[in-house]
Design an enzyme around this catalytic site. Structure first.
Site, short mmCIF file in Angstrom:
data_model
loop_
_atom_site.label_atom_id
_atom_site.label_comp_id
_atom_site.label_asym_id
_atom_site.label_seq_id
_atom_site.Cartn_x
_atom_site.Cartn_y
_atom_site.Cartn_z
N TYR A 14 -4.16 -18.48 56.83
CA TYR A 14 -4.28 -17.02 56.73
C TYR A 14 -3.08 -16.26 57.24
O TYR A 14 -3.05 -15.03 57.16
CB TYR A 14 -5.54 -16.53 57.44
CG TYR A 14 -5.72 -17.00 58.86
CD1 TYR A 14 -5.06 -16.39 59.92
CD2 TYR A 14 -6.57 -18.06 59.16
CE1 TYR A 14 -5.23 -16.82 61.22
CE2 TYR A 14 -6.76 -18.50 60.46
CZ TYR A 14 -6.08 -17.88 61.49
OH TYR A 14 -6.24 -18.33 62.77
N LYS A 15 -2.05 -16.94 57.73
CA LYS A 15 -0.87 -16.25 58.22
C LYS A 15 0.16 -16.17 57.09
O LYS A 15 -0.01 -15.44 56.12
CB LYS A 15 -0.32 -16.97 59.45
CG LYS A 15 -1.30 -17.03 60.62
CD LYS A 15 -0.67 -17.71 61.82
CE LYS A 15 -1.68 -18.01 62.93
NZ LYS A 15 -2.25 -16.80 63.52
N ARG A 65 4.30 -7.88 69.43
CA ARG A 65 4.72 -8.97 68.54
C ARG A 65 4.80 -8.46 67.11
O ARG A 65 3.90 -7.79 66.62
CB ARG A 65 3.70 -10.12 68.66
CG ARG A 65 4.16 -11.43 68.08
CD ARG A 65 3.11 -12.50 68.31
NE ARG A 65 1.93 -12.26 67.51
CZ ARG A 65 1.07 -13.21 67.12
NH1 ARG A 65 1.28 -14.46 67.50
NH2 ARG A 65 0.01 -12.92 66.40
N PHE A 82 -0.93 -21.97 72.47
CA PHE A 82 -2.02 -21.15 71.94
C PHE A 82 -3.34 -21.69 72.48
O PHE A 82 -3.59 -22.90 72.40
CB PHE A 82 -2.02 -21.14 70.41
CG PHE A 82 -2.98 -20.13 69.86
CD1 PHE A 82 -2.65 -18.78 69.85
CD2 PHE A 82 -4.23 -20.50 69.40
CE1 PHE A 82 -3.53 -17.82 69.38
CE2 PHE A 82 -5.13 -19.55 68.93
CZ PHE A 82 -4.79 -18.21 68.92
N ASP A 85 1.01 -28.41 65.83
CA ASP A 85 0.35 -27.21 65.32
C ASP A 85 1.41 -26.40 64.57
O ASP A 85 2.37 -25.92 65.16
CB ASP A 85 -0.24 -26.41 66.48
CG ASP A 85 -1.05 -25.20 66.01
OD1 ASP A 85 -0.82 -24.73 64.88
OD2 ASP A 85 -1.90 -24.72 66.79
#
Length: 411
Positions: free
Chosen positions: A222-223, A370, A126, A197
């Site tokens: 927030y995921k 995705r 990422f 991560d």
């Protein structure tokens, strides 16, 4: 064997997590497959925010730092996240963004690695992870090197010059799961410290930080933790590393912040990894999402995730196999996180057409569709219906419209 409507109904009837769907705000008709980018709003968060704003802030004002325990929110919520991730109390602090926490974890690890200069990661990680490494290397004036190697070459690149290895446990595009224990052990054998991560791991798969002897880790709220847009992230530091010196030595990381000493003296334990004033509103929302995750059994969450993703892949093969989708995730569900992804030449346009049909996933350049799979609020029927809507888009060429070709600012 073809999956039937009766099969889907039986899966939903046997779902031990079905009751959690009522915990979330989901409008009728929406199939939300983007919880790996932004989780759905928990209903209890609305009440919590009303209390925090209208009572604690509006009425309590500054006294709420103590009266409403705002001051301890980073450690209180950190200890809750620790229960999800195989860490001990006092090893996780909540607050600030994932990017800032990556910087803090990297510099803390570097402070323990005198004489080593290489920051190692993989290409295709990422971007913010690699950007932080690149920025540190540039700022060092040549004393540090950011080294990026192909994913399959990471373990071979570990040597006596490498100070820190930064990897994402679940890859944001391919959903491939790295074996944290194996990689960490091989890094330690070379004297290398690890930063993991967990942005696509926390709340999605079972994680055992201490079982893997991880050194540092970061993640976002927030995921899958459903903390809200831009929710604070978190940082893990194993207790054996609590003497590390993160470069961002802000006042909340001071041993006695309200002594207003002119010289920085790091706090003991995980508190030294704090930096600025805690973001109280964001932490309040995050805590509600974390509490819901703690009420669920992570083993059941993971088991349902595997069932949902397997169903998605099987139905895509059965119903959309002739339309040129390439499955880019590991086929073995044990090596796959809680998402599925497909490459297609018209991935962006198809995703826009899906959104018009009330199926929300996301696009990742250059050609990836995705779909995040969130077991607490997705039913098996949602997966089946999403695939049917995608098939209709392909059969009718609904994606082939001019308005779907212009890239939006957020994809």
């Amino acid at each position: 064997m073809t999956i039937t409507a009766a099969d889907i109904a039986a899966m939903d009837a046997a779902d031990p997590l079905a009751k959690f769907r009522d915990e979330f705000v989901i409008r009728d008709g929406l199939i939300y497959l983007d919880g790996n980018s932004l989780g759905v709003l928990p209903k209890r968060t609305i009440a919590r925010m009303n209390t925090t704003i209208n009572e604690e802030w509006a009425q309590g004002l500054i006294t709420s730092w103590v009266g409403a325990d705002w001051v301890n929110a980073p450690t209180r919520i950190g200890d809750k996240i620790a229960r999800l991730l195989g860490a001990e109390p006092g090893e996780i602090i909540a607050g600030e963004s994932t990017s800032i926490n990556i910087f803090k974890a990297l510099t803390a690890a570097l402070s323990l690695q005198e004489g080593r200069k290489v920051l190692l990661t993989e290409t295709g990680n990422f971007p913010t992870d690699n950007y932080m490494m690149q920025g540190l290397a540039r700022f060092s004036g040549g004393s540090l090197e950011c080294r990026e190697v192909a994913p399959e070459d990471v373990l071979d690149a570990l040597d006596e010059d490498v100070a820190v290895l930064l990897l994402t446990q679940v890859h944001y595009k391919t959903s491939r799961i790295r074996d944290m224990a194996e990689v960490t052990a091989k890094a330690h054998a070379k004297g290398v410290l690890t930063v993991w991560d967990l942005s696509h791991s926390s709340g999605a798969i079972e994680v055992d930080l201490n079982g893997a002897e991880a050194d540092f880790a970061v993640g976002c709220g927030y995921k899958f933790l459903n903390g809200g847009p831009g929710a604070p992230g978190f940082l893990f530091a194993a207790k054996r590393h609590h003497d590390a010196q993160p470069v961002l030595s802000g006042w909340f990381g001071h041993a006695a912040p309200f002594d207003f000493d002119g010289e920085f003296k790091p706090a003991s334990g995980i508190d030294r990894f704090q930096c600025g004033t805690p973001p109280v509103l964001g932490l309040a929302a995050l805590e509600e999402g974390v509490d819901i995750m703690l009420e669920a059994d992570m083993a059941k969450v993971r088991a349902k995730s595997v069932q949902l993703t397997e169903l998605f892949v099987t139905l895509m093969e059965e119903r959309c196999g002739e339309f040129g989708f390439e499955f880019i995730c590991p086929r073995d569900p044990a090596q796959r996180g809680s998402q599925v992804a497909f490459a297609h030449p018209h991935a962006y346009e198809m995703m826009q057409a899906l959104k018009a049909r009330d199926v929300v996933g996301d696009f990742r350049a250059p050609n990836i569709m995705r779909f995040g799979v969130t077991p607490l609020y997705l039913a098996f029927a949602d997966i089946a219906e999403a695939v049917e809507r995608l098939r209709a888009i392909c059969v009718n060429a609904e994606w082939d419209r001019e308005e779907y070709r212009t890239k939006a600012a957020v994809t």
